[in-house]
Write an enzyme that holds these catalytic residues in place. Structure first.
Site, PDB file in Angstrom:
ATOM      1  N   GLU A 169      41.976  44.607  49.895  1.00  0.00           N
ATOM      2  CA  GLU A 169      43.380  43.994  50.471  1.00  0.00           C
ATOM      3  C   GLU A 169      43.626  44.045  51.916  1.00  0.00           C
ATOM      4  O   GLU A 169      44.664  44.433  52.322  1.00  0.00           O
ATOM      5  CB  GLU A 169      44.446  44.987  49.635  1.00  0.00           C
ATOM      6  CG  GLU A 169      44.175  45.100  48.070  1.00  0.00           C
ATOM      7  CD  GLU A 169      45.404  46.062  47.418  1.00  0.00           C
ATOM      8  OE1 GLU A 169      46.330  46.485  48.179  1.00  0.00           O
ATOM      9  OE2 GLU A 169      45.469  45.963  46.285  1.00  0.00           O
ATOM     10  N   GLU A 275      39.691  45.076  38.305  1.00  0.00           N
ATOM     11  CA  GLU A 275      40.787  46.077  37.872  1.00  0.00           C
ATOM     12  C   GLU A 275      41.609  44.968  36.786  1.00  0.00           C
ATOM     13  O   GLU A 275      42.634  44.881  37.008  1.00  0.00           O
ATOM     14  CB  GLU A 275      41.776  46.218  39.083  1.00  0.00           C
ATOM     15  CG  GLU A 275      41.006  46.928  40.316  1.00  0.00           C
ATOM     16  CD  GLU A 275      41.999  47.313  41.528  1.00  0.00           C
ATOM     17  OE1 GLU A 275      43.080  47.490  41.398  1.00  0.00           O
ATOM     18  OE2 GLU A 275      41.291  47.594  42.588  1.00  0.00           O
TER      19      GLU A 275
HETATM   20  C1  GLA Z   1      45.511  48.309  43.691  1.00  0.00           C
HETATM   21  C2  GLA Z   1      44.205  49.191  44.076  1.00  0.00           C
HETATM   22  C3  GLA Z   1      43.827  50.294  43.041  1.00  0.00           C
HETATM   23  C4  GLA Z   1      45.075  50.663  42.413  1.00  0.00           C
HETATM   24  C5  GLA Z   1      46.012  49.562  41.801  1.00  0.00           C
HETATM   25  C6  GLA Z   1      47.227  49.971  40.903  1.00  0.00           C
HETATM   26  O1  GLA Z   1      44.915  47.284  42.875  1.00  0.00           O
HETATM   27  O2  GLA Z   1      42.961  48.591  44.499  1.00  0.00           O
HETATM   28  O3  GLA Z   1      43.141  51.230  43.545  1.00  0.00           O
HETATM   29  O4  GLA Z   1      45.941  51.473  43.223  1.00  0.00           O
HETATM   30  O5  GLA Z   1      46.432  48.804  42.839  1.00  0.00           O
HETATM   31  O6  GLA Z   1      46.965  51.150  40.484  1.00  0.00           O
END
Ligand code: GLA
Length: 384
Positions: A169, A275
């Site tokens: 990010e 994710e």
């Molecule tokens: C982001 C992070 C993860 C986690 C998610 C939400 O995407 O990369 O580690 O914290 O948010 O849980």
């Protein structure tokens, strides 16, 4: 066994009986094909299917999620316990218990382990960026601290954890660089420096990823592709692109996913969906996965199934959404190495608490009691 599997077994058995009775004399008996029942089996020839584990899954009280992981998934990621604030909360203090169990589980069960995350602006303690007097570090001092962290992971887990989210990010929706403390102290080459450190310190056979949310948004997408192409051209090692995939019921559309996967694939790097979850309840206009926002409150409107009973029509809608998403993953499977869900059962999901506190959400493929949702069966069957 689920109803689809039961009926498929019955169908295959009937076919086998029919085949053997009418062709006994002329051809050898046709055996029914084994039925595919798990995600990892269904996608074995396409990509790894992963899930994230939380610390509680390693405690004796967990009787659901870990068993599901061992049976259904071919990759695992720790949700929090390799993040800087957990594994190294204070200078010189290390908490390895959960990460050690995670790495051991991968080896014992033959599951691919993913390291999450080397460098992220969030869930990183303040001390990381400061000296003993509380002043911001110099560029060189912060780079050295980052190198120590990479060395620590390499020496403790390098032989077992082979995929790493190196930077998480660091690029905004509009494509600009996030003005994190990493960026402020190191400068605009923070991401590049992080990859250089990872390349030098992590094992040569590790896969080094850039990971972000909202990877379909034009600004971020354009910048990530430009960065990857630039790194490749200048010989800065980067091995893959991580698309978080915290998606909604409508957004991104199938067309947008298709277009996005096509564009990233053109860089030549493999993609990892890192994710994945589908926010069934929606987010009142909030998008992405910015964990730093102020949370909203649960109401009967935004939290319609608080008792954990997911009605059949809702289950059907979710399964349709997963179907359109996985159709795209299958279409692009040659460019995708892994699809990881963020959590195992709906009860594990962060979306019960974000962006609205205290909701009962239904974003994953397994119900709270560990039974498979319709979306699970649809996703498995789609791969056949
Ligand atoms: C982001 C992070 C993860 C986690 C998610 C939400 O995407 O990369 O580690 O914290 O948010 O849980």
């Amino acid at each position: 066994m689920h109803k689809y599997q039961v009926s498929l077994v019955a169908l295959l058995a009937a076919l086998a009986i029919g085949t053997s009775s009418c062709s006994q004399e002329t051809s050898p008996q046709v055996k029914p094909k084994a039925t595919v029942t798990t995600l990892k089996e269904a996608y074995a020839d396409k990509f790894l299917v992963g899930a994230t584990l939380g610390a509680s899954m390693f405690s004796a009280s967990d009787t659901t999620s870990l068993a599901l992981v061992e049976k259904n998934f071919s990759a695992i990621t720790l949700d929090n316990d390799m993040k800087w604030e957990r594994i190294n909360p204070l200078p010189g203090q290390y908490e390895f218990e959960i990460a050690d169990k995670f790495a051991k589980l991968g080896v014992d069960k033959g599951i691919t382990t993913v390291g999450h995350v080397l460098f992220w602006h969030s869930q990183t303690p303040d001390w990381v960026f400061k000296d003993d007097e509380g002043q911001l570090l110099t560029r060189e001092a912060l780079l050295e601290r980052m190198r120590e962290r990479a060395k620590m992971f390499a020496s403790r887990y390098g032989d077992r954890v082979k995929i790493w989210d190196v930077v998480n990010e660091a690029i905004e929706d509009d494509g600009s660089l996030r003005k994190s403390l990493y960026n402020q102290i190191i400068g605009d080459d923070f991401i590049e420096q992080a990859f250089i450190i990872a390349d030098q310190e992590m094992p040569k056979d590790a896969t080094l990823l850039y990971n972000d949310y909202g990877m379909d948004r034009t600004g971020r997408r354009t910048s990530v592709i430009a960065m990857v192409n630039d790194f490749k051209q200048r010989g800065v090692r980067i091995d893959g692109i991580g698309l978080q995939g915290h998606w909604g019921m409508e957004e991104p559309s199938a067309e947008k996913i298709d277009e996005t996967l096509t564009l990233y694939a053109a860089t030549g790097l493999p993609m990892h969906i890192t994710e994945l979850d589908v926010d069934f309840l929606g987010r009142d206009g909030l998008t992405g996965a910015n964990v730093d926002i102020e949370k909203l409150q649960a109401t009967p409107e935004n939290n319609p199934y608080p008792d954990g009973n997911f009605p059949a029509e809702a289950d059907e809608k979710l399964s349709q959404r997963y179907q359109e998403i996985f159709k795209q993953f299958i279409k692009h499977h040659q460019s995708i190495d892994r699809v990881t869900f963020w959590g195992v059962t709906d009860g594990d999901s962060w979306l019960n608490g974000w962006p609205v506190a205290g909701r009962t959400n239904y974003p994953l493929l397994f119900n709270r009691d560990g039974s498979a949702k319709k979306a699970h069966d649809v996703v498995v069957n789609l791969a056949k």
